[in-house]
Write a protein that holds these residues in place. Structure first.
Motif, short mmCIF file in Angstrom:
data_model
loop_
_atom_site.label_atom_id
_atom_site.label_comp_id
_atom_site.label_asym_id
_atom_site.label_seq_id
_atom_site.Cartn_x
_atom_site.Cartn_y
_atom_site.Cartn_z
N VAL A 21 0.63 9.65 -3.31
CA VAL A 21 1.09 8.88 -4.04
C VAL A 21 0.31 9.75 -5.72
O VAL A 21 0.47 9.32 -6.81
CB VAL A 21 1.06 7.40 -4.46
CG1 VAL A 21 0.79 6.60 -5.23
CG2 VAL A 21 2.22 7.16 -3.08
N GLY A 42 7.07 5.24 -10.34
CA GLY A 42 6.34 5.70 -9.24
C GLY A 42 5.75 6.88 -9.34
O GLY A 42 5.15 7.41 -8.61
N SER A 43 4.62 6.82 -10.52
CA SER A 43 4.00 7.87 -11.29
C SER A 43 2.51 7.59 -10.68
O SER A 43 1.44 7.88 -10.42
CB SER A 43 3.55 8.00 -12.64
OG SER A 43 3.03 6.81 -13.30
N GLY A 44 1.68 6.27 -9.78
CA GLY A 44 1.10 5.89 -8.87
C GLY A 44 -0.53 5.28 -9.84
O GLY A 44 -1.35 4.85 -9.36
N LYS A 45 0.23 4.58 -10.94
CA LYS A 45 -0.44 3.56 -11.60
C LYS A 45 -1.20 2.59 -11.51
O LYS A 45 -2.06 2.15 -11.04
CB LYS A 45 0.23 3.40 -13.02
CG LYS A 45 0.64 4.74 -13.34
CD LYS A 45 1.59 3.99 -15.06
CE LYS A 45 3.10 3.30 -14.82
NZ LYS A 45 3.33 3.56 -14.58
N SER A 46 -0.33 1.57 -10.32
CA SER A 46 -0.63 0.56 -10.05
C SER A 46 -1.22 0.44 -8.53
O SER A 46 -2.68 0.27 -8.26
CB SER A 46 0.97 -0.70 -9.23
OG SER A 46 1.48 -0.69 -10.34
N THR A 47 -0.56 1.92 -8.40
CA THR A 47 -1.82 2.25 -6.65
C THR A 47 -3.19 2.53 -6.86
O THR A 47 -3.87 2.31 -6.65
CB THR A 47 -0.76 3.36 -5.88
OG1 THR A 47 0.11 3.36 -5.60
CG2 THR A 47 -1.81 3.75 -4.53
P1 ADP Z 1 3.99 3.07 -10.72
O1 ADP Z 1 3.27 1.73 -10.43
O2 ADP Z 1 3.34 4.26 -11.18
O3 ADP Z 1 5.52 2.98 -10.72
P2 ADP Z 1 3.45 2.92 -7.73
O4 ADP Z 1 1.86 2.90 -7.24
O5 ADP Z 1 3.81 1.09 -7.35
O6 ADP Z 1 3.71 3.68 -9.50
O7 ADP Z 1 4.33 3.14 -6.83
C1 ADP Z 1 3.93 5.30 -6.94
C2 ADP Z 1 4.76 5.28 -5.53
O8 ADP Z 1 4.06 4.63 -4.12
C3 ADP Z 1 5.79 4.71 -5.31
O9 ADP Z 1 7.18 5.61 -4.35
C4 ADP Z 1 5.82 3.75 -4.35
O10 ADP Z 1 6.87 3.48 -3.72
C5 ADP Z 1 5.14 4.36 -3.09
N1 ADP Z 1 4.38 2.63 -2.85
C6 ADP Z 1 3.22 1.74 -3.44
N2 ADP Z 1 3.13 1.28 -2.88
C7 ADP Z 1 3.07 1.23 -1.54
C8 ADP Z 1 2.78 1.10 -0.76
N3 ADP Z 1 2.34 -0.38 0.20
N4 ADP Z 1 3.67 1.36 0.75
C9 ADP Z 1 4.42 2.27 0.97
N5 ADP Z 1 4.79 2.92 -0.73
C10 ADP Z 1 4.12 2.58 -1.60
#
Ligand code: ADP
Ligand code: MG
Length: 255
Positions: A21, A42-47
């Motif tokens: 991610v 899905g680019s990883g911003k929230s993560t």
């Molecule tokens: P964004 O905020 O840019 O839309 P995210 O950070 O939410 O992106 O998610 C990036 C990727 O990580 C996505 O493919 C999402 O499905 C995956 N993902 C995010 N959180 C989890 C988690 N807790 N467990 C498994 N996969 C996750």
């Protein structure tokens, strides 16, 4: 150098199972700066925000927040990791506002704001109320202290959520698409509160698709796609002259 930096990510990577991610993210946010983080879903911003806020651990690379090493791993070895108690202490100092106004529905606006100062900081009630009322005034809702979330508009709820985060006197504010769930006519009032906060010197990372806000308020703009930083720089420059096709294509959809 570290003294001037609030966030310092050095080759930060994070996977969920086989899903990579974050792939070697390096970026810095100086104290008092506003960084806008943009990119497709899905680019990883929230993560990335969750790593900063200790809700996720990093798999590789080094992440510092306020000079403190939050996580440091190389080749699968943990070289440093905050202990749960240290992480909890630091999380107190980081305010987070989400897309969905997650106010406690059974509490009034003021009660929502004073809850953490009372419970976590053990602030005397009179002082918490005084500060809470100041914060409500700051977000333009002094007359809504006794209103329950269900009786507030989405924009008002989001402004209460910002006041609630500020009640803990954060050194860093993280916003994860704070206006994405709002009706268009309510977006401005929330962005105005954020603008004011930026003017007062708050360090902020803002995930948003509001490019007008980025252009006007942000010190830097980072474009992420597929877990990598594709392009970053002065927002006016990046928006006017995107260098990469992926940035151009994304911006053409949101501008
Ligand atoms: P964004 O905020 O840019 O839309 P995210 O950070 O939410 O992106 O998610 C990036 C990727 O990580 C996505 O493919 C999402 O499905 C995956 N993902 C995010 N959180 C989890 C988690 N807790 N467990 C498994 N996969 C996750
Ligand atoms: Mg997200």
């Amino acid at each position: 150098m570290t003294d001037t930096l609030m966030v310092e990510a050095d080759r930060v990577s994070k996977s969920f199972g086989s899903n990579k991610v974050l792939k070697s993210i390096s970026l810095t946010v100086k104290r008092g700066e506003v960084m806008c983080l943009v990119g497709p879903s899905g680019s990883g911003k929230s993560t990335f925000l969750r790593c900063i806020n200790h809700l996720e651990s990093v798999d590789a690379g080094r992440l510092r927040v306020d000079g403190e090493l939050v996580g440091y791993r190389e080749k699968g070895h943990i070289l440093h990791e905050l202990k749960p108690r240290e992480a909890a202490l630091q999380r107190r100092d980081i305010g987070m506002v989400f897309q969905r106004f997650n106010l406690f529905p059974h509490m009034t606006a003021l009660e929502n704001i004073i809850e953490a100062p009372l419970r976590v900081k053990r602030m005397p009630k009179a002082k918490a109320i005084e500060r809470g009322m100041d914060l409500l005034a700051q977000v333009g809702l002094a007359d809504k202290a006794d209103s329950y979330p269900a009786h507030l508009s989405g924009g008002q709820q989001q402004r209460v959520a910002i006041a609630r985060a500020l009640a803990m006197d954060p050194k860093l504010m993280l916003f994860d698409e704070p206006t994405s769930a709002l009706d268009p006519e309510l977006v401005g009032e929330v962005l105005d509160v954020m603008k004011q906060l930026a003017k007062e010197g708050m360090t902020m990372i803002v995930v948003t698709h509001e490019m007008g806000f980025a252009r006007e308020v942000a010190d830097s703009l980072v474009f992420m796609d597929g877990g990598v930083v594709v392009e970053s720089g002065d927002p006016r420059e990046v928006l006017a002259n995107p260098k990469h096709e992926r940035t151009k294509s994304f911006l053409s959809k949101v501008l």
